[in-house]
Design a protein around this motif. Structure first.
Motif, PDB file in Angstrom:
ATOM      1  N   ARG A  54      10.430 -17.847  19.365  1.00 59.89           N
ATOM      2  CA  ARG A  54      11.140 -19.074  19.774  1.00 59.89           C
ATOM      3  C   ARG A  54      10.998 -19.319  21.266  1.00 59.89           C
ATOM      4  O   ARG A  54      10.744 -20.448  21.705  1.00 59.89           O
ATOM      5  CB  ARG A  54      12.616 -18.979  19.380  1.00 59.89           C
ATOM      6  CG  ARG A  54      13.458 -20.197  19.779  1.00 59.89           C
ATOM      7  CD  ARG A  54      13.032 -21.460  19.027  1.00 59.89           C
ATOM      8  NE  ARG A  54      13.618 -22.659  19.555  1.00 59.89           N
ATOM      9  CZ  ARG A  54      14.652 -23.301  18.999  1.00 59.89           C
ATOM     10  NH1 ARG A  54      15.212 -22.845  17.889  1.00 59.89           N
ATOM     11  NH2 ARG A  54      15.116 -24.399  19.544  1.00 59.89           N
ATOM     12  N   ASP A  73      17.814 -26.196  15.303  1.00 54.11           N
ATOM     13  CA  ASP A  73      17.248 -27.446  15.813  1.00 54.11           C
ATOM     14  C   ASP A  73      15.726 -27.529  15.723  1.00 54.11           C
ATOM     15  O   ASP A  73      15.114 -28.285  16.468  1.00 54.11           O
ATOM     16  CB  ASP A  73      17.680 -27.679  17.279  1.00 54.11           C
ATOM     17  CG  ASP A  73      19.184 -27.682  17.467  1.00 54.11           C
ATOM     18  OD1 ASP A  73      19.886 -28.172  16.556  1.00 54.11           O
ATOM     19  OD2 ASP A  73      19.664 -27.182  18.495  1.00 54.11           O
ATOM     20  N   LEU A  74      15.120 -26.769  14.845  1.00 58.92           N
ATOM     21  CA  LEU A  74      13.667 -26.832  14.696  1.00 58.92           C
ATOM     22  C   LEU A  74      13.281 -27.655  13.476  1.00 58.92           C
ATOM     23  O   LEU A  74      13.981 -27.656  12.464  1.00 58.92           O
ATOM     24  CB  LEU A  74      13.069 -25.432  14.535  1.00 58.92           C
ATOM     25  CG  LEU A  74      13.117 -24.516  15.743  1.00 58.92           C
ATOM     26  CD1 LEU A  74      12.485 -23.166  15.398  1.00 58.92           C
ATOM     27  CD2 LEU A  74      12.426 -25.141  16.938  1.00 58.92           C
ATOM     28  N   LEU A 113       7.749 -20.718  21.873  1.00 61.68           N
ATOM     29  CA  LEU A 113       7.617 -22.064  21.316  1.00 61.68           C
ATOM     30  C   LEU A 113       8.144 -23.126  22.272  1.00 61.68           C
ATOM     31  O   LEU A 113       7.448 -24.082  22.597  1.00 61.68           O
ATOM     32  CB  LEU A 113       8.362 -22.129  19.981  1.00 61.68           C
ATOM     33  CG  LEU A 113       8.365 -23.464  19.240  1.00 61.68           C
ATOM     34  CD1 LEU A 113       6.973 -23.809  18.765  1.00 61.68           C
ATOM     35  CD2 LEU A 113       9.334 -23.384  18.055  1.00 61.68           C
ATOM     36  N   ASP A 114       9.387 -22.944  22.730  1.00 63.90           N
ATOM     37  CA  ASP A 114       9.992 -24.009  23.530  1.00 63.90           C
ATOM     38  C   ASP A 114      10.939 -23.518  24.629  1.00 63.90           C
ATOM     39  O   ASP A 114      11.669 -24.303  25.204  1.00 63.90           O
ATOM     40  CB  ASP A 114      10.711 -25.006  22.625  1.00 63.90           C
ATOM     41  CG  ASP A 114      11.895 -24.405  21.873  1.00 63.90           C
ATOM     42  OD1 ASP A 114      12.239 -23.223  22.089  1.00 63.90           O
ATOM     43  OD2 ASP A 114      12.478 -25.150  21.043  1.00 63.90           O
ATOM     44  N   GLN A 141       7.430 -26.923  13.722  1.00 62.22           N
ATOM     45  CA  GLN A 141       7.724 -25.895  14.722  1.00 62.22           C
ATOM     46  C   GLN A 141       7.993 -24.550  14.068  1.00 62.22           C
ATOM     47  O   GLN A 141       7.543 -23.515  14.559  1.00 62.22           O
ATOM     48  CB  GLN A 141       8.939 -26.307  15.563  1.00 62.22           C
ATOM     49  CG  GLN A 141       8.681 -27.478  16.475  1.00 62.22           C
ATOM     50  CD  GLN A 141       9.980 -27.958  17.090  1.00 62.22           C
ATOM     51  OE1 GLN A 141      10.936 -28.264  16.366  1.00 62.22           O
ATOM     52  NE2 GLN A 141      10.012 -28.021  18.406  1.00 62.22           N
ATOM     53  N   ALA A 142       8.730 -24.553  12.957  1.00 60.39           N
ATOM     54  CA  ALA A 142       9.061 -23.299  12.264  1.00 60.39           C
ATOM     55  C   ALA A 142       7.814 -22.626  11.696  1.00 60.39           C
ATOM     56  O   ALA A 142       7.795 -21.408  11.525  1.00 60.39           O
ATOM     57  CB  ALA A 142      10.066 -23.568  11.147  1.00 60.39           C
ATOM     58  N   VAL A 197      16.439 -20.213  14.846  1.00 58.87           N
ATOM     59  CA  VAL A 197      15.683 -21.345  14.317  1.00 58.87           C
ATOM     60  C   VAL A 197      16.451 -22.666  14.405  1.00 58.87           C
ATOM     61  O   VAL A 197      15.992 -23.683  13.871  1.00 58.87           O
ATOM     62  CB  VAL A 197      15.208 -21.087  12.861  1.00 58.87           C
ATOM     63  CG1 VAL A 197      14.319 -19.859  12.803  1.00 58.87           C
ATOM     64  CG2 VAL A 197      16.372 -20.960  11.893  1.00 58.87           C
TER      65      VAL A 197
END
Length: 178
Positions: free
Chosen positions: A168, A33-34, A171-172, A38-39, A31
């Motif tokens: 994650r 730098d979120l 996500l990105d 985003q989390a 997690v």
């Protein structure tokens, strides 16, 4: 792995706590730098989000440590921000609620981890056992030792760290390993 300056355990306890801490670290690293949005985002077909996984693993670890000390009745005791009430809405423990932040969930997880580490270091016997709560997924009349509880918490944390890695990456593109 010390809590409040407590001495590090050695032998089996150190091995168990180091393994648990490794998997906690994978989960926390996932997690990095979120932001809160985003989390809280679902990125797969499941209901899981990264903040919700942190919240769930923290609650599960705290619940099982209460069991390790006081058995099934202690396990079912209410806890701040969840506990017995959270069991009524299973899915809610996997989501970030209104007002929850990733930083707050991580801080709560750190407190739970420190409490677990201190408890395991201080317990006189890892063989101490309690009857499991009545549930369809437990064998009737089964008991678990503190050792077995720790192994379960390690497995649960590792499993959810893997879930977090997939979320994650969806996500990105970031990954915990590799």
């Amino acid at each position: 792995m010390t809590s409040g300056g407590a001495a590090l355990p050695d032998g089996e306890r150190a091995d168990l706590l180091q393994t648990l801490d490794t998997h906690r670290g994978f989960l926390r690293y996932t997690v990095r730098d979120l932001g809160d949005e985003q989390a809280a985002r679902r990125t797969t077909a499941s209901e899981l989000c990264l903040g919700g996984l942190i919240k769930h693993v923290s609650a599960v670890e705290a619940r099982w440590m209460r069991f390790a000390v006081g058995g099934a009745a202690a396990m079912e005791a209410a806890e701040p921000g969840g506990g017995a009430g959270a069991a009524a809405d299973w899915a809610a423990q996997f989501r970030m609620a209104e007002g929850e932040t990733l930083a707050g969930l991580l801080a709560a997880y750190e407190r739970v981890a420190a409490e677990t580490d201190a408890l395991v270091a201080s317990l006189p016997d890892l063989d101490r056992a309690h009857a499991l709560p009545a549930a369809p997924w437990f064998e009737p009349g089964a008991t678990w030792s503190v050792r077995r509880v720790l192994l379960h918490v390690i497995a649960e944390t590792a499993q959810h760290a893997g879930h977090a890695d997939i979320i994650r990456e969806s996500l990105d593109g970031a990954r915990t390993m590799g």
